[in-house]
Motif scaffolding. Structure first.
Motif, PDB file in Angstrom:
ATOM      1  N   MET A  59     -78.495  33.720 -84.539  1.00 26.73           N
ATOM      2  CA  MET A  59     -78.624  34.632 -83.403  1.00 26.73           C
ATOM      3  C   MET A  59     -79.046  36.028 -83.848  1.00 26.73           C
ATOM      4  N   LEU A  60     -78.508  36.487 -84.979  1.00 27.17           N
ATOM      5  CA  LEU A  60     -78.897  37.811 -85.482  1.00 27.17           C
ATOM      6  C   LEU A  60     -80.385  37.858 -85.812  1.00 27.17           C
ATOM      7  N   ILE A  61     -80.891  36.799 -86.402  1.00 25.77           N
ATOM      8  CA  ILE A  61     -82.321  36.734 -86.717  1.00 25.77           C
ATOM      9  C   ILE A  61     -83.150  36.763 -85.434  1.00 25.77           C
ATOM     10  N   ALA A  62     -82.711  35.994 -84.427  1.00 30.94           N
ATOM     11  CA  ALA A  62     -83.433  35.969 -83.154  1.00 30.94           C
ATOM     12  C   ALA A  62     -83.390  37.336 -82.471  1.00 30.94           C
ATOM     13  N   LEU A  63     -82.257  38.006 -82.530  1.00 34.53           N
ATOM     14  CA  LEU A  63     -82.140  39.332 -81.920  1.00 34.53           C
ATOM     15  C   LEU A  63     -83.008  40.354 -82.639  1.00 34.53           C
ATOM     16  N   LEU A  64     -83.082  40.234 -83.954  1.00 33.91           N
ATOM     17  CA  LEU A  64     -83.943  41.133 -84.724  1.00 33.91           C
ATOM     18  C   LEU A  64     -85.401  40.945 -84.318  1.00 33.91           C
ATOM     19  N   ALA A  65     -85.822  39.680 -84.183  1.00 33.91           N
ATOM     20  CA  ALA A  65     -87.198  39.412 -83.775  1.00 33.91           C
ATOM     21  C   ALA A  65     -87.472  39.960 -82.385  1.00 33.91           C
ATOM     22  N   LEU A  66     -86.517  39.809 -81.477  1.00 30.21           N
ATOM     23  CA  LEU A  66     -86.690  40.328 -80.115  1.00 30.21           C
ATOM     24  C   LEU A  66     -86.797  41.846 -80.122  1.00 30.21           C
ATOM     25  N   ALA A  67     -85.995  42.511 -80.956  1.00 28.22           N
ATOM     26  CA  ALA A  67     -86.032  43.973 -81.032  1.00 28.22           C
ATOM     27  C   ALA A  67     -87.365  44.469 -81.588  1.00 28.22           C
ATOM     28  N   ILE A  68     -87.926  43.721 -82.506  1.00 25.16           N
ATOM     29  CA  ILE A  68     -89.215  44.115 -83.093  1.00 25.16           C
ATOM     30  C   ILE A  68     -90.336  44.060 -82.056  1.00 25.16           C
ATOM     31  N   PHE A  69     -90.307  43.021 -81.220  1.00 27.10           N
ATOM     32  CA  PHE A  69     -91.418  42.811 -80.291  1.00 27.10           C
ATOM     33  C   PHE A  69     -91.168  43.408 -78.901  1.00 27.10           C
ATOM     34  N   SER A  70     -89.952  43.883 -78.648  1.00 35.26           N
ATOM     35  CA  SER A  70     -89.655  44.466 -77.332  1.00 35.26           C
ATOM     36  C   SER A  70     -88.826  45.728 -77.497  1.00 35.26           C
ATOM     37  N   VAL A  71     -89.504  46.859 -77.432  1.00 40.36           N
ATOM     38  CA  VAL A  71     -88.825  48.142 -77.616  1.00 40.36           C
ATOM     39  C   VAL A  71     -87.766  48.347 -76.538  1.00 40.36           C
ATOM     40  N   GLY A  72     -88.087  47.945 -75.318  1.00 43.77           N
ATOM     41  CA  GLY A  72     -87.163  48.164 -74.215  1.00 43.77           C
ATOM     42  C   GLY A  72     -85.869  47.391 -74.330  1.00 43.77           C
ATOM     43  N   ARG A 128     -84.182  46.916 -77.158  1.00 47.21           N
ATOM     44  CA  ARG A 128     -83.472  47.223 -78.407  1.00 47.21           C
ATOM     45  C   ARG A 128     -82.032  47.669 -78.185  1.00 47.21           C
ATOM     46  N   ARG A 129     -81.779  48.422 -77.122  1.00 42.13           N
ATOM     47  CA  ARG A 129     -80.399  48.846 -76.870  1.00 42.13           C
ATOM     48  C   ARG A 129     -79.502  47.636 -76.625  1.00 42.13           C
ATOM     49  N   PHE A 130     -80.017  46.710 -75.792  1.00 37.18           N
ATOM     50  CA  PHE A 130     -79.240  45.503 -75.477  1.00 37.18           C
ATOM     51  C   PHE A 130     -79.081  44.616 -76.704  1.00 37.18           C
ATOM     52  N   THR A 131     -80.177  44.354 -77.414  1.00 34.34           N
ATOM     53  CA  THR A 131     -80.090  43.482 -78.587  1.00 34.34           C
ATOM     54  C   THR A 131     -79.213  44.095 -79.666  1.00 34.34           C
ATOM     55  N   GLY A 132     -79.212  45.415 -79.773  1.00 35.53           N
ATOM     56  CA  GLY A 132     -78.368  46.062 -80.772  1.00 35.53           C
ATOM     57  C   GLY A 132     -76.895  45.853 -80.493  1.00 35.53           C
TER      58      GLY A 132
END
Length: 335
Positions: A52-65, A67-71
């Motif tokens: 899940m951490l890897i998936a969240l990192l990938a989502l944060a890279i491709f979606s700036v908006g 990042r707060r939620f994924t963080g």
């Protein structure tokens, strides 16, 4: 604004769910579906957190908006993973240290054989290699128990065979207990009750000088069978007093058994778990289809304070012999 509130709500709900999974005993949920089933696989939960951490990192890279939620979600998974890893580390990922066996020590081997799958030669070979004084075999027929005993007797290790079942048509319901003749004469007790769906056995020494020996097989904690599972564990906890050794397939981890521990350092009733005493309690015994460190430790050797654990290990060589369980061995010395 609404999006932030929804994000915060999702984070809080996820954090609460993972906290319950990390420490279900705090909330009294270790016997409740689906927590009882999920907590059995702590190592897989840790692996899932890493994914899940890897998936969240990938989502944060491709979606700036996002990042707060994924963080915030990532922080929740990091905390859960850290707690779970700490629990696993405290229980031990495997130690094969054994003290030199003295004449008074007892070696216990337990194995769920999946309806006799390994065969008599393989079962007897492990029992002889480990110098077993007590051998408990779940999902094993009485015929297989006699065949194993014959091989052991021919090798100079005569054993008394006890077998019980709650359903003659199903080998799954049968359990066999072999006790070395060196421990003296034993008799089967049938007046103490039993487990619900698969049989367990209680053998006591005829002269009253040795330990009560219990061969265990409880109901699995499937959602429809939780009541039988918990009643099986409660019955075993009541038995685990005095001078007692019990071993077999408990279909429960130390998380599940902790509610029924009646003394400091005990795991079930007045009995302590040999794996907990030897840094082996995070090594999975089921299923053999996945690595042991990802599996669930549901096979146990337990003993009252009359016995000191001088060695225990999961027998990795048993995992390719047909059963879906790994065999375990423990060495106990009288105090």
């Amino acid at each position: 604004m609404i999006a932030r509130l929804l994000s915060a709500a999702v984070t809080v709900v996820l954090a609460a769910a993972l906290f319950v999974l990390a420490w279900p005993q705090l909330f009294g949920l270790e016997w409740s579906t689906p927590v009882a089933q999920a907590v059995s696989f702590r190592a897989i939960a840790v692996a899932g957190s890493a994914v899940m951490l890897i998936a969240l990192l990938a989502l944060a890279i491709f979606s700036v908006g996002a990042r707060r939620f994924t963080g915030s979600i990532a922080i929740v998974f990091v905390i859960f993973g850290a707690i779970s890893l700490a629990v696993l580390a405290s229980r031990g990922s495997g130690s094969e240290d054994f003290a030199t066996k003295r004449d008074s020590a007892v070696t216990v081997v337990a194995w769920n054989t999946l309806r006799d799958a390994p065969g008599a030669d393989a079962i007897a070979a492990i029992a002889l290699e480990e110098d077993a004084d007590i051998l408990t075999l779940s999902e094993t027929s009485g015929e297989m128990g006699n065949a194993v005993a014959a091989i052991m007797a021919a090798a100079g290790r005569p054993m008394t065979v006890f077998a019980a079942t709650v359903n003659e048509a199903e080998v799954d319901a049968s359990t066999v207990l072999l006790v070395s003749s060196d421990l003296g004469a034993y008799s089967l007790r049938t007046d103490l009750g039993n487990t619900s769906v698969a049989a367990s056995l209680v053998a006591t020494p005829d002269d009253g000088s040795g330990p009560t020996i219990v061969g265990v097989h409880t109901m699995a904690p499937i959602p429809s069978g939780v009541d039988n599972w918990t009643s099986d564990l409660t019955w075993l906890a009541d038995l685990c007093s005095g001078n007692t050794i019990m071993a077999g397939d408990f279909n429960a981890t130390v998380d599940h058994m902790s509610r029924l521990a009646s003394a400091d350092g005990a795991s079930l009733g007045e009995c302590a778990d040999a794996a907990m005493a030897t840094d082996n309690a995070a090594v999975g015994t089921w299923p053999t289809q996945i690595p042991a460190l990802l599996g669930t430790p549901i096979d146990h050797v337990l003993a009252t304070d009359d016995w000191r654990v001088t060695g225990m290990r999961v027998i990795r060589s048993s995992e390719n012999l047909g059963s879906d369980h790994r065999a375990i061995v423990a060495q106990l010395a009288p105090r």
